[in-house]
Design a protein around this motif. Structure first.
Motif, PDB file in Angstrom:
ATOM      1  N   LEU A  97       0.826  -1.205   0.000  1.00  0.00           N
ATOM      2  CA  LEU A  97       0.000   0.000   0.000  1.00  0.00           C
ATOM      3  C   LEU A  97       0.860   1.255   0.000  1.00  0.00           C
ATOM      4  CD1 LEU A  97      -2.758  -1.101   2.520  1.00  0.00           C
ATOM      5  CD2 LEU A  97      -2.977  -0.883   0.036  1.00  0.00           C
ATOM      6  N   SER A 100       2.442   1.512  -3.609  1.00  0.00           N
ATOM      7  CA  SER A 100       1.479   1.777  -4.674  1.00  0.00           C
ATOM      8  C   SER A 100       0.928   3.191  -4.607  1.00  0.00           C
ATOM      9  CB  SER A 100       0.325   0.767  -4.613  1.00  0.00           C
ATOM     10  OG  SER A 100      -0.408   0.898  -3.408  1.00  0.00           O
ATOM     11  N   LEU A 214      -2.958  -5.224  -8.482  1.00  0.00           N
ATOM     12  CA  LEU A 214      -3.476  -4.158  -7.627  1.00  0.00           C
ATOM     13  C   LEU A 214      -4.837  -3.690  -8.131  1.00  0.00           C
ATOM     14  CD1 LEU A 214      -0.270  -1.980  -7.113  1.00  0.00           C
ATOM     15  CD2 LEU A 214      -1.566  -3.097  -5.299  1.00  0.00           C
ATOM     16  N   THR A 216      -6.187  -0.864  -8.810  1.00  0.00           N
ATOM     17  CA  THR A 216      -5.835   0.537  -9.032  1.00  0.00           C
ATOM     18  C   THR A 216      -7.056   1.332  -9.484  1.00  0.00           C
ATOM     19  OG1 THR A 216      -3.675  -0.252  -9.760  1.00  0.00           O
ATOM     20  CG2 THR A 216      -4.201   2.047 -10.214  1.00  0.00           C
ATOM     21  N   SER A 320      -5.385  -4.151  -1.261  1.00  0.00           N
ATOM     22  CA  SER A 320      -6.421  -3.163  -1.595  1.00  0.00           C
ATOM     23  C   SER A 320      -7.692  -3.405  -0.789  1.00  0.00           C
ATOM     24  CB  SER A 320      -6.721  -3.224  -3.097  1.00  0.00           C
ATOM     25  OG  SER A 320      -5.563  -2.964  -3.868  1.00  0.00           O
ATOM     26  N   GLN A 323      -7.189  -2.212   2.756  1.00  0.00           N
ATOM     27  CA  GLN A 323      -7.244  -0.752   2.815  1.00  0.00           C
ATOM     28  C   GLN A 323      -8.694  -0.261   2.841  1.00  0.00           C
ATOM     29  OE1 GLN A 323      -5.932   1.449  -0.713  1.00  0.00           O
ATOM     30  NE2 GLN A 323      -4.697   2.737   0.634  1.00  0.00           N
ATOM     31  N   ARG A 324      -9.541  -0.837   1.997  1.00  0.00           N
ATOM     32  CA  ARG A 324     -10.943  -0.426   1.944  1.00  0.00           C
ATOM     33  C   ARG A 324     -11.655  -0.755   3.255  1.00  0.00           C
ATOM     34  NH1 ARG A 324     -13.317  -0.548  -3.214  1.00  0.00           N
ATOM     35  NH2 ARG A 324     -11.842   0.226  -4.775  1.00  0.00           N
ATOM     36  N   ALA A 368     -15.161  -4.007  -2.368  1.00  0.00           N
ATOM     37  CA  ALA A 368     -13.847  -3.716  -2.955  1.00  0.00           C
ATOM     38  C   ALA A 368     -13.496  -4.671  -4.082  1.00  0.00           C
ATOM     39  CB  ALA A 368     -12.761  -3.769  -1.876  1.00  0.00           C
ATOM     40  N   SER A 369     -14.004  -5.905  -4.013  1.00  0.00           N
ATOM     41  CA  SER A 369     -13.591  -6.892  -5.009  1.00  0.00           C
ATOM     42  C   SER A 369     -14.639  -7.990  -5.141  1.00  0.00           C
ATOM     43  CB  SER A 369     -12.254  -7.527  -4.613  1.00  0.00           C
ATOM     44  OG  SER A 369     -11.939  -8.628  -5.448  1.00  0.00           O
TER      45      SER A 369
END
Length: 462
Positions: A97, A100, A214, A216, A320, A323-324, A368-369
């Motif tokens: 993190l 990036s 990532l 991004t 990622s 982070q979210r 997030a994903s």
């Protein structure tokens, strides 16, 4: 020294020599031989990077190429690619993190100084059978590459993504695209009746490859992000086929240039995926190769699908997601996706302050994903990487009628073999945290101060 694959291999040999083994006898990747070696190592719970020095092409002829497997087989190897020496998940996620977020604009390199242009095939010289394509699992629909694909949006943003590519004939490959940036660029080009230019990078510094995983933001140029992750600006040169329209990495090992053809489709697969299953055949897209070039003796990074390396290579996605989740619930301490017991599960450790925080953290992770469909949230006294502890929390802190929430009509991951719809899925959140609104038993433990200060060797001498 330039950040390239050679520099990383030298770092690995110097700092973690046990993490690299070399195979010097000739192997035939298209006959599953390189895959069988990595499989045998994994069966012994050994995950070193494996450098195959003598590999044969699709027709069994010797090549000047090498193949590197298990580049991402352990956290320590990933960490060494990011300038860190650790085998621990969370320091590595924090490092990803950090890097990036430090985008570095790429720099132009003079063509005579670009190692990737040592030799060139164009026109009638192009023959993909002269390259060491790989078959990994017995159900593979054909030999594959597992490269990084570079593309550019009409607005000028560069995208870096991992995409599997199957051999079709000496000048064509099939490509599978998940519904993300690359597929969006192609859809826009195809709607306008245009092919999409791409560069297929078969080897570079591992930090460059990690950029491809990532999550991004759409407005971030991933060449600049790659520079941040690598710790120095990415060197670029004009492509042979497209000139300034598509710049390619100058320090790459081997590059294929081509176009994803508008209006063309083909049957691609099956292919062993990170899920641990052989994915089905799919209607995919066709790439026509217009140039091939590389270093004097290029090294191809091959991801070993269905096995540990394949899921470990997704660690930037977990960074990622973490982070979210932490942005939504600052009490989030750790996450565990890679190693959670399944590729669609996520375990979150949370220092809970109020009721409702577990659900907020879980929903942020799911949003997030589309890789995530099941989330278990545990307290900060439970290590999410220790599945025995997680199962203990699940058994002792959960009432199914109150602490389990079913989420319907989520966008799923098309590679999930349990889907009954092409992409729609359902999800689940399990709140395995202690309640704050009623009394709850404490863990039975030795006093914390004594546990922290005890030196066991003092008691076990003699």
């Amino acid at each position: 020294m330039a950040m390239d694959l050679t520099s990383w291999l030298e770092t690995l040999a110097a700092q973690a020599p046990g993490e690299l083994v070399t195979v010097r006898r000739p192997v035939e990747p298209a006959a599953f031989e390189s895959a069988a070696v990595v499989d045998a190592l994994e069966s012994q719970k050994r995950y070193p990077a494996v450098l195959f020095e003598q590999v044969r092409d699709l027709e069994g002829r010797p090549t000047d190429c090498r193949i590197l497997n298990n580049t991402f087989g352990t956290f320590r190897k990933i960490a060494l690619a990011l300038g860190l020496d650790t085998g621990q998940r969370m320091p590595l996620i924090e490092r990803m993190l950090e890097l990036s977020g430090k985008s570095l604009e790429p720099v132009r390199v003079a063509l005579p100084e670009a190692p990737v242009r040592h030799w060139v095939w164009q026109g009638e010289d192009i023959d993909l059978t002269r390259l060491p394509l790989i078959r990994h699992t017995e159900l593979d629909g054909g030999p594959y590459f597992t490269p990084i694909v570079v593309s550019r949006s009409p607005q000028g943003r560069y995208n870096v993504s991992w995409n599997r590519m199957q051999y079709l004939d000496p000048t064509h490959l099939a490509i599978y695209m998940s519904p993300r940036h690359l597929s969006a660029y192609f859809a826009e080009a195809e709607a306008a009746g245009r092919d999409l230019p791409i560069a297929v990078v078969l080897g570079h510094h591992p930090a460059f490859h990690l950029t491809g995983a990532l999550l991004t933001p759409l407005d971030a140029d991933e060449y600049a992000v790659a520079g941040g992750v690598m710790g120095e600006p990415l060197g670029l040169i004009p492509s042979l086929s497209f000139g300034e329209e598509l710049l390619v990495p100058s320090e790459a090992e081997l590059v294929l240039e081509g176009r994803i053809l508008a209006g063309k489709r083909c049957v691609e697969g099956p292919f062993g995926e990170f899920t641990g299953y052989a994915g089905p055949q799919r209607l995919s897209w066709v790439v026509e190769i217009s140039a091939v070039y590389g270093r004097q003796r290029p090294t191809i990074i091959d991801i070993f699908p269905c096995y540990s390396e394949h899921i470990n290579a997704h660690l930037p996605i977990e960074a990622s997601i973490y982070q979210r989740a932490k942005q939504a619930a600052p009490g989030v301490i750790k996450t565990c996706w890679v190693g959670s017991g399944g590729p669609f599960n996520l375990i979150i450790s949370l220092k809970k302050k109020t009721e409702g925080e577990p659900m907020r953290a879980a929903l942020a992770a799911i949003s997030a994903s589309n890789f995530i469909k099941h989330v278990i949230v545990v307290d900060d006294d439970v290590d999410p990487e220790d599945l025995a502890q997680v199962m203990w929390a699940l058994s002792s802190r959960v009432q199914a009628d109150q602490d389990l929430s079913i989420l319907r009509n989520l966008q799923g991951q098309v590679l999930d073999p349990s889907l009954r719809h092409e992409i729609k899925t359902s999800g689940m959140v399990i709140d395995a945290t202690r309640p704050l609104d009623r009394p709850f038993p404490r863990r039975g433990e030795v006093p914390e101060q004594l546990r922290q200060n005890l030196n066991l060797d003092d008691y076990l001498e003699g």
